[in-house]
Design a protein around this motif. Structure first.
Motif, PDB file in Angstrom:
ATOM      1  N   VAL A  78       0.866  21.739   6.078  1.00 49.08           N
ATOM      2  CA  VAL A  78       2.277  21.432   5.527  1.00 49.08           C
ATOM      3  C   VAL A  78       2.661  20.206   6.010  1.00 49.08           C
ATOM      4  CG1 VAL A  78       4.631  22.180   6.206  1.00 49.08           C
ATOM      5  CG2 VAL A  78       2.980  24.042   5.369  1.00 49.08           C
ATOM      6  N   PHE A  79       2.440  19.879   7.524  1.00 47.14           N
ATOM      7  CA  PHE A  79       2.793  18.497   8.076  1.00 47.14           C
ATOM      8  C   PHE A  79       2.098  17.468   7.153  1.00 47.14           C
ATOM      9  CE2 PHE A  79       1.347  15.195  10.599  1.00 47.14           C
ATOM     10  CZ  PHE A  79       2.581  14.573  11.207  1.00 47.14           C
ATOM     11  N   LEU A  80       0.870  17.423   6.740  1.00 51.62           N
ATOM     12  CA  LEU A  80       0.394  16.340   6.185  1.00 51.62           C
ATOM     13  C   LEU A  80       1.113  16.279   4.480  1.00 51.62           C
ATOM     14  CD1 LEU A  80      -3.289  16.608   6.986  1.00 51.62           C
ATOM     15  CD2 LEU A  80      -1.668  15.123   8.016  1.00 51.62           C
ATOM     16  N   GLY A  81       1.133  17.400   4.119  1.00 52.68           N
ATOM     17  CA  GLY A  81       1.891  17.404   2.554  1.00 52.68           C
ATOM     18  C   GLY A  81       3.350  16.697   2.638  1.00 52.68           C
ATOM     19  N   PHE A  82       3.923  17.256   3.402  1.00 51.60           N
ATOM     20  CA  PHE A  82       5.386  16.540   3.749  1.00 51.60           C
ATOM     21  C   PHE A  82       5.571  15.275   4.329  1.00 51.60           C
ATOM     22  CE2 PHE A  82       6.674  20.922   2.900  1.00 51.60           C
ATOM     23  CZ  PHE A  82       7.848  20.985   2.142  1.00 51.60           C
ATOM     24  N   ALA A  83       4.634  14.970   5.173  1.00 48.34           N
ATOM     25  CA  ALA A  83       4.417  13.485   5.618  1.00 48.34           C
ATOM     26  C   ALA A  83       4.133  12.609   4.343  1.00 48.34           C
ATOM     27  CB  ALA A  83       3.675  13.382   6.789  1.00 48.34           C
ATOM     28  N   ARG A  84       3.552  13.104   3.371  1.00 45.74           N
ATOM     29  CA  ARG A  84       2.843  12.454   2.321  1.00 45.74           C
ATOM     30  C   ARG A  84       1.998  11.353   3.079  1.00 45.74           C
ATOM     31  NH1 ARG A  84       8.439  10.744  -0.769  1.00 45.74           N
ATOM     32  NH2 ARG A  84       9.286  12.947  -0.694  1.00 45.74           N
ATOM     33  N   VAL A  85       0.846  11.892   3.620  1.00 43.86           N
ATOM     34  CA  VAL A  85       0.030  11.153   4.304  1.00 43.86           C
ATOM     35  C   VAL A  85      -1.306  10.279   3.421  1.00 43.86           C
ATOM     36  CG1 VAL A  85      -2.059  12.720   4.447  1.00 43.86           C
ATOM     37  CG2 VAL A  85      -1.801  11.108   6.404  1.00 43.86           C
ATOM     38  N   TRP A  86      -0.865  10.591   2.019  1.00 39.28           N
ATOM     39  CA  TRP A  86      -1.760   9.576   1.183  1.00 39.28           C
ATOM     40  C   TRP A  86      -1.323   8.224   1.154  1.00 39.28           C
ATOM     41  CZ3 TRP A  86       1.075  14.122  -0.178  1.00 39.28           C
ATOM     42  CH2 TRP A  86       2.243  14.002  -0.650  1.00 39.28           C
ATOM     43  N   ARG A  87      -0.124   7.995   1.749  1.00 42.32           N
ATOM     44  CA  ARG A  87       0.333   6.805   1.545  1.00 42.32           C
ATOM     45  C   ARG A  87      -0.232   5.758   2.174  1.00 42.32           C
ATOM     46  NH1 ARG A  87       6.809   7.077   1.595  1.00 42.32           N
ATOM     47  NH2 ARG A  87       7.343   8.163  -0.203  1.00 42.32           N
ATOM     48  N   LEU A  88      -1.141   6.382   3.304  1.00 42.77           N
ATOM     49  CA  LEU A  88      -1.797   5.469   4.129  1.00 42.77           C
ATOM     50  C   LEU A  88      -2.806   4.674   3.430  1.00 42.77           C
ATOM     51  CD1 LEU A  88      -2.301   7.492   7.081  1.00 42.77           C
ATOM     52  CD2 LEU A  88      -0.902   5.556   7.236  1.00 42.77           C
ATOM     53  N   GLY A  89      -3.283   5.266   2.163  1.00 41.37           N
ATOM     54  CA  GLY A  89      -4.395   4.724   1.587  1.00 41.37           C
ATOM     55  C   GLY A  89      -4.114   3.604   0.315  1.00 41.37           C
ATOM     56  N   ARG A  90      -2.558   3.643   0.234  1.00 44.26           N
ATOM     57  CA  ARG A  90      -2.137   2.799  -1.054  1.00 44.26           C
ATOM     58  C   ARG A  90      -1.681   1.373  -0.302  1.00 44.26           C
ATOM     59  NH1 ARG A  90       2.994   5.733  -3.516  1.00 44.26           N
ATOM     60  NH2 ARG A  90       1.885   7.885  -3.962  1.00 44.26           N
ATOM     61  N   ARG A  91      -2.046   0.480  -1.066  1.00 38.33           N
ATOM     62  CA  ARG A  91      -1.461  -0.961  -0.876  1.00 38.33           C
ATOM     63  C   ARG A  91      -0.284  -1.084  -1.522  1.00 38.33           C
ATOM     64  NH1 ARG A  91      -6.918  -4.598  -1.164  1.00 38.33           N
ATOM     65  NH2 ARG A  91      -7.950  -3.553   0.699  1.00 38.33           N
ATOM     66  N   ARG A  92       0.412  -1.732  -0.846  1.00 39.55           N
ATOM     67  CA  ARG A  92       1.855  -2.442  -1.588  1.00 39.55           C
ATOM     68  C   ARG A  92       1.827  -3.627  -2.310  1.00 39.55           C
ATOM     69  NH1 ARG A  92       6.334  -3.566   2.662  1.00 39.55           N
ATOM     70  NH2 ARG A  92       7.540  -3.695   0.610  1.00 39.55           N
ATOM     71  N   GLY A  93       2.333  -3.532  -3.320  1.00 38.74           N
ATOM     72  CA  GLY A  93       2.202  -4.388  -4.459  1.00 38.74           C
ATOM     73  C   GLY A  93       3.010  -5.708  -3.834  1.00 38.74           C
ATOM     74  N   THR A  94       2.219  -6.666  -4.399  1.00 39.33           N
ATOM     75  CA  THR A  94       2.836  -8.163  -3.851  1.00 39.33           C
ATOM     76  C   THR A  94       3.471  -8.793  -4.831  1.00 39.33           C
ATOM     77  OG1 THR A  94       0.687  -9.255  -4.460  1.00 39.33           O
ATOM     78  CG2 THR A  94       0.984  -8.472  -2.252  1.00 39.33           C
ATOM     79  N   ALA A  95       4.595  -9.402  -4.624  1.00 39.23           N
ATOM     80  CA  ALA A  95       5.386 -10.061  -5.483  1.00 39.23           C
ATOM     81  C   ALA A  95       4.636 -11.580  -6.006  1.00 39.23           C
ATOM     82  CB  ALA A  95       6.861 -10.430  -5.117  1.00 39.23           C
ATOM     83  N   GLY A  96       4.790 -11.791  -7.104  1.00 38.20           N
ATOM     84  CA  GLY A  96       3.956 -12.813  -7.291  1.00 38.20           C
ATOM     85  C   GLY A  96       4.124 -13.465  -8.614  1.00 38.20           C
TER      86      GLY A  96
END
Length: 179
Positions: free
Chosen positions: A161-179
């Motif tokens: 429940v903690f990991l699901g609601f914390a959306r821990v999978w966001r750790l693996g995503r890279r932020r898009g770069t403006a360019g």
């Protein structure tokens, strides 16, 4: 000659509570990705707007004029800049606490019912399951005894429940770069 601004009347406690509950609902519906400084600025501005709109009438009428919290939050979310793509640890912690509280309350009510039924079962007591946990309760004139087995599953589900609601999978995503 000095000009003083008109005094704003102090809101009653129930009007302030109504306003703060509305603001809490708006805050819940705002996008989680928005930086907290932007969210705080939106809520501060909205608080002032509601107070100004409620001058000479009720807070209920001012809130009714603004509309549903979900729709207002969606309108504000469109104008907020996206924040960092990171997990929401506080949201995960709150969800885990709610889950554990519900489990604890259910277990307490369940054990109270078993303690009342246990004298009819004699010396062996009564065994029953609640979710994945097994409760054994003995209630004799000599002793009252409660045994619990399987609680490790409750802790594992709490972590989920903690990991699901914390959306821990966001750790693996890279932020898009403006360019």
């Amino acid at each position: 000659m000095t000009i003083t601004p008109p005094a704003t009347r102090r809101r009653s406690w129930h009007e302030r509570i109504r306003r703060e509950l509305y603001l809490a609902h708006v805050s819940l519906w705002l996008e989680d990705d928005a930086p907290s400084t932007d969210r705080t600025a939106v809520l501060t501005q909205l608080r002032g707007d509601l107070d100004a709109a409620a001058e000479g009438r009720s807070m209920r009428a001012a809130i009714g004029e603004v509309g549903k919290a979900r729709h207002l939050a969606a309108a504000y979310s469109d104008s907020l800049r996206p924040g960092p793509n990171r997990p929401l640890w506080a949201t995960g912690g709150a969800a885990a606490c709610v889950w554990l509280t519900v489990c604890l309350l259910a277990a307490v009510v369940f054990v109270i019912a078993l303690v009342q039924a246990a004298p009819l079962a004699g010396e062996d007591g009564v065994r029953a399951h609640l979710l994945w946990s097994e409760f054994t309760v003995v209630n004799t004139p000599d002793r009252v005894w409660v045994e619990l087995d399987g609680q490790h599953w409750t802790l594992l589900v709490t972590v989920g429940v903690f990991l699901g609601f914390a959306r821990v999978w966001r750790l693996g995503r890279r932020r898009g770069t403006a360019g």
